[in-house]
Write an enzyme that holds these catalytic residues in place. Sequence first.
Site, PDB file in Angstrom:
ATOM      1  N   ASP A  46       0.846  -1.193   0.000  1.00  0.00           N
ATOM      2  CA  ASP A  46       0.000   0.000   0.000  1.00  0.00           C
ATOM      3  C   ASP A  46       0.886   1.251   0.000  1.00  0.00           C
ATOM      4  OD1 ASP A  46      -2.887   1.066   0.573  1.00  0.00           O
ATOM      5  OD2 ASP A  46      -1.574   2.167   1.948  1.00  0.00           O
ATOM      6  N   TYR A  51       3.487   9.739   0.980  1.00  0.00           N
ATOM      7  CA  TYR A  51       4.453   9.135   1.904  1.00  0.00           C
ATOM      8  C   TYR A  51       5.904   9.438   1.514  1.00  0.00           C
ATOM      9  CZ  TYR A  51       0.179   6.498   3.011  1.00  0.00           C
ATOM     10  OH  TYR A  51      -1.111   6.142   3.310  1.00  0.00           O
ATOM     11  N   LYS A  80      -2.072   6.082  -4.349  1.00  0.00           N
ATOM     12  CA  LYS A  80      -3.157   7.011  -3.973  1.00  0.00           C
ATOM     13  C   LYS A  80      -2.909   8.392  -4.580  1.00  0.00           C
ATOM     14  CE  LYS A  80      -3.596   4.710   0.489  1.00  0.00           C
ATOM     15  NZ  LYS A  80      -2.202   4.504   0.950  1.00  0.00           N
ATOM     16  N   HIS A 113      -7.191   9.696  -2.351  1.00  0.00           N
ATOM     17  CA  HIS A 113      -6.706   9.594  -0.965  1.00  0.00           C
ATOM     18  C   HIS A 113      -7.690  10.211   0.047  1.00  0.00           C
ATOM     19  CE1 HIS A 113      -2.601   9.215   1.264  1.00  0.00           C
ATOM     20  NE2 HIS A 113      -3.589   8.996   2.096  1.00  0.00           N
TER      21      HIS A 113
HETATM   22  N1  LIG Z   1      -5.720   6.106   3.307  1.00  0.00           N
HETATM   23  C1  LIG Z   1      -5.274   6.824   4.303  1.00  0.00           C
HETATM   24  O1  LIG Z   1      -5.633   8.003   4.494  1.00  0.00           O
HETATM   25  C2  LIG Z   1      -4.284   6.211   5.251  1.00  0.00           C
HETATM   26  C3  LIG Z   1      -4.046   6.825   6.484  1.00  0.00           C
HETATM   27  C4  LIG Z   1      -3.156   6.210   7.345  1.00  0.00           C
HETATM   28  C5  LIG Z   1      -2.531   5.026   6.993  1.00  0.00           C
HETATM   29  N2  LIG Z   1      -2.758   4.457   5.765  1.00  0.00           N
HETATM   30  C6  LIG Z   1      -2.082   3.188   5.346  1.00  0.00           C
HETATM   31  O2  LIG Z   1      -2.265   2.237   6.362  1.00  0.00           O
HETATM   32  C7  LIG Z   1      -0.997   1.784   6.846  1.00  0.00           C
HETATM   33  C8  LIG Z   1      -1.106   1.372   8.296  1.00  0.00           C
HETATM   34  O3  LIG Z   1      -1.510   2.445   9.126  1.00  0.00           O
HETATM   35  P1  LIG Z   1      -0.501   3.200  10.129  1.00  0.00           P
HETATM   36  O4  LIG Z   1       0.883   3.065   9.600  1.00  0.00           O
HETATM   37  O5  LIG Z   1      -1.023   4.557  10.367  1.00  0.00           O
HETATM   38  O6  LIG Z   1      -0.676   2.434  11.493  1.00  0.00           O
HETATM   39  P2  LIG Z   1      -0.637   0.914  12.041  1.00  0.00           P
HETATM   40  O7  LIG Z   1      -0.306  -0.042  10.961  1.00  0.00           O
HETATM   41  O8  LIG Z   1      -1.871   0.742  12.838  1.00  0.00           O
HETATM   42  O9  LIG Z   1       0.545   0.986  13.085  1.00  0.00           O
HETATM   43  C9  LIG Z   1       1.888   1.109  12.736  1.00  0.00           C
HETATM   44  C10 LIG Z   1       2.701   1.144  14.055  1.00  0.00           C
HETATM   45  O10 LIG Z   1       2.541  -0.101  14.735  1.00  0.00           O
HETATM   46  C11 LIG Z   1       3.832  -0.675  14.987  1.00  0.00           C
HETATM   47  N3  LIG Z   1       3.690  -2.123  14.828  1.00  0.00           N
HETATM   48  C12 LIG Z   1       3.572  -2.846  13.696  1.00  0.00           C
HETATM   49  N4  LIG Z   1       3.427  -4.162  13.951  1.00  0.00           N
HETATM   50  C13 LIG Z   1       3.466  -4.276  15.308  1.00  0.00           C
HETATM   51  C14 LIG Z   1       3.374  -5.388  16.173  1.00  0.00           C
HETATM   52  N5  LIG Z   1       3.223  -6.633  15.716  1.00  0.00           N
HETATM   53  N6  LIG Z   1       3.457  -5.153  17.507  1.00  0.00           N
HETATM   54  C15 LIG Z   1       3.604  -3.897  17.987  1.00  0.00           C
HETATM   55  N7  LIG Z   1       3.690  -2.791  17.188  1.00  0.00           N
HETATM   56  C16 LIG Z   1       3.620  -2.987  15.863  1.00  0.00           C
HETATM   57  C17 LIG Z   1       4.758  -0.078  13.960  1.00  0.00           C
HETATM   58  O11 LIG Z   1       6.085  -0.019  14.466  1.00  0.00           O
HETATM   59  P3  LIG Z   1       7.332  -0.753  13.711  1.00  0.00           P
HETATM   60  O12 LIG Z   1       7.384  -0.196  12.310  1.00  0.00           O
HETATM   61  O13 LIG Z   1       8.483  -0.357  14.543  1.00  0.00           O
HETATM   62  O14 LIG Z   1       7.039  -2.224  13.751  1.00  0.00           O
HETATM   63  C18 LIG Z   1       4.184   1.336  13.813  1.00  0.00           C
HETATM   64  O15 LIG Z   1       4.665   2.162  14.871  1.00  0.00           O
HETATM   65  C19 LIG Z   1      -0.070   2.949   6.543  1.00  0.00           C
HETATM   66  O16 LIG Z   1       1.297   2.593   6.575  1.00  0.00           O
HETATM   67  C20 LIG Z   1      -0.579   3.362   5.181  1.00  0.00           C
HETATM   68  O17 LIG Z   1      -0.084   2.488   4.169  1.00  0.00           O
HETATM   69  C21 LIG Z   1      -3.655   5.022   4.909  1.00  0.00           C
END
Ligand SMILES: NC(=O)c1ccc[n+]([C@@H]2O[C@H](COP(=O)([O-])OP(=O)(O)OC[C@H]3O[C@@H](n4cnc5c(N)ncnc54)[C@H](OP(=O)(O)O)[C@@H]3O)[C@@H](O)[C@H]2O)c1
Length: 323
Positions: A46, A51, A80, A113
Site C-alpha cells: 500500500d 508518503y 493514492k 486519498h
Molecule cells: N488512506 C489513508 O488516508 C491512510 C491513512 C493512514 C494510513 N494508511 C495506510 O495504512 C498503513 C497502516 O496504518 P498506520 O501506519 O497509520 O498504522 P498501524 O499499521 O496501525 O501501526 C503502525 C505502528 O505499529 C507498529 N507495529 C507494527 N506491527 C506491530 C506489532 N506486531 N506489535 C507492535 N507494534 C507494531 C509499527 O512499528 P514498527 O514499524 O516499529 O514495527 C508502527 O509504529 C499505513 O502505513 C498506510 O499504508 C492510509
Amino acid sequence: MSSSGSILMNNKIEIPQLALGTYDIAKEEISNVIESALSVGYRHIDCAWLYGNEKEIGASLSQQFQKNEIKRSDLFITGKLWCSFHKFERVRQQCVITINDLQCQYLDLFLIHWPFAFVDHDPQNNEEHQSNVDDEIDFIETWRAMEVLVDEGLVKSIGLSNFNEEQIERILQICKYKPVVNQVEIHPYCPQIQLEIFCKIHQILLEAYAPLGANNRQWKKENDPEILEDKTIKSIADKYNVHPAAILLRYIIDRNLVCVVKSANYQRIEQNFQCINQNHFQLDEEDFNKIHNDIQIRFRYHQVEEKKYAKEYPFKQWKDFIP
Ligand SMILES: NC(=O)c1ccc[n+]([C@@H]2O[C@H](COP(=O)([O-])OP(=O)(O)OC[C@H]3O[C@@H](n4cnc5c(N)ncnc54)[C@H](OP(=O)(O)O)[C@@H]3O)[C@@H](O)[C@H]2O)c1
C-alpha cells in the site's frame, strides 16, 4: 476470503487481504522492509505519493524483479492520488508519475486519498507544495478522470479512501465503474459498523488502515487512548498467548476486510503476516463479540485537524465518527 488469502472485489479481481503499509517508512529503510515483506509472503503493498518514498519502493521492487524470484504479476500494488492533483487533467499525469516512480508498469489499485481537494499543484514544478483547500474542485470530476485510467490500462481497479456514505452515494450516482474499495481507519475504537453495512450493500470492500492504532503518529497526545494497551484486547491476547497486535489484526481479518498494517521491523513484519494464517490462531465468537460490541471507547487516530473546514471533510457528522 479464498484459500490464497485474497478477496474478490466487485470487478472480479482478487485483492490480497493483508497489505504492507508504507506510511512513515524512511527512504533509507524501505528497501530492507520491502525485501523482508516479500520474503515472508506479503504480495500487497500500500503506497501513496504523500508518503514520499515511492521512488525508493520502485528501486527496491526493481531489484526484487531482477532476482527472478518474484514477478510483477505476483504483486498487488496500490497507489493514492493526493489532494493537490484532483483536477481532471492532473489525475492521469500524477498516475503516470506514480507508476514510473514505483517502476511497476501499472497499478493494481489507485485510490482518491481524501474526498477534499487542495489548490491544484503541478508535480513537475519544484515550487513548494501547496495544501490550501480548494472547495471548487469536486471529487466527481476526479472520479471521471480515474475511470479513464482504467480504460487506458494504466490501472486495473479504482477506489476511494476516507469517503463517507453521502460522498460514496454521489459517486455511485454517476459512475461508469463502481469504486472497488474504500480505505478507512478501522480498529475497535473506530469500528465503522454503519459504513461497513452501507458498503456491503453496494459491494464495496472496506480496507482497514491503522489497525494497530498508528502508534508511530507524530501528533500523539498524552491522553490519547492507545488500542494496543486496551484492557479487553490485552486480556484476550493473554488468553491466546499472543501479542495484542495479533488480536487487532485478526479482528480485521475475521471481518473479511482488507488489513493494511505498517511495520519496518523484520520480526513484526513476519509476526503480522502470520496472523492471516487461520492455523496460527482464530478468535472464538465470544472474544470477537467482546471486541466488536463491548469496547465503548471511540477514537480516530488520523484526523487531519487543519482541514476540518473543507466542504468535503468526511468526518464532520457525529454518525461519521461514532459508528
Ligand atoms: N488512506 C489513508 O488516508 C491512510 C491513512 C493512514 C494510513 N494508511 C495506510 O495504512 C498503513 C497502516 O496504518 P498506520 O501506519 O497509520 O498504522 P498501524 O499499521 O496501525 O501501526 C503502525 C505502528 O505499529 C507498529 N507495529 C507494527 N506491527 C506491530 C506489532 N506486531 N506489535 C507492535 N507494534 C507494531 C509499527 O512499528 P514498527 O514499524 O516499529 O514495527 C508502527 O509504529 C499505513 O502505513 C498506510 O499504508 C492510509
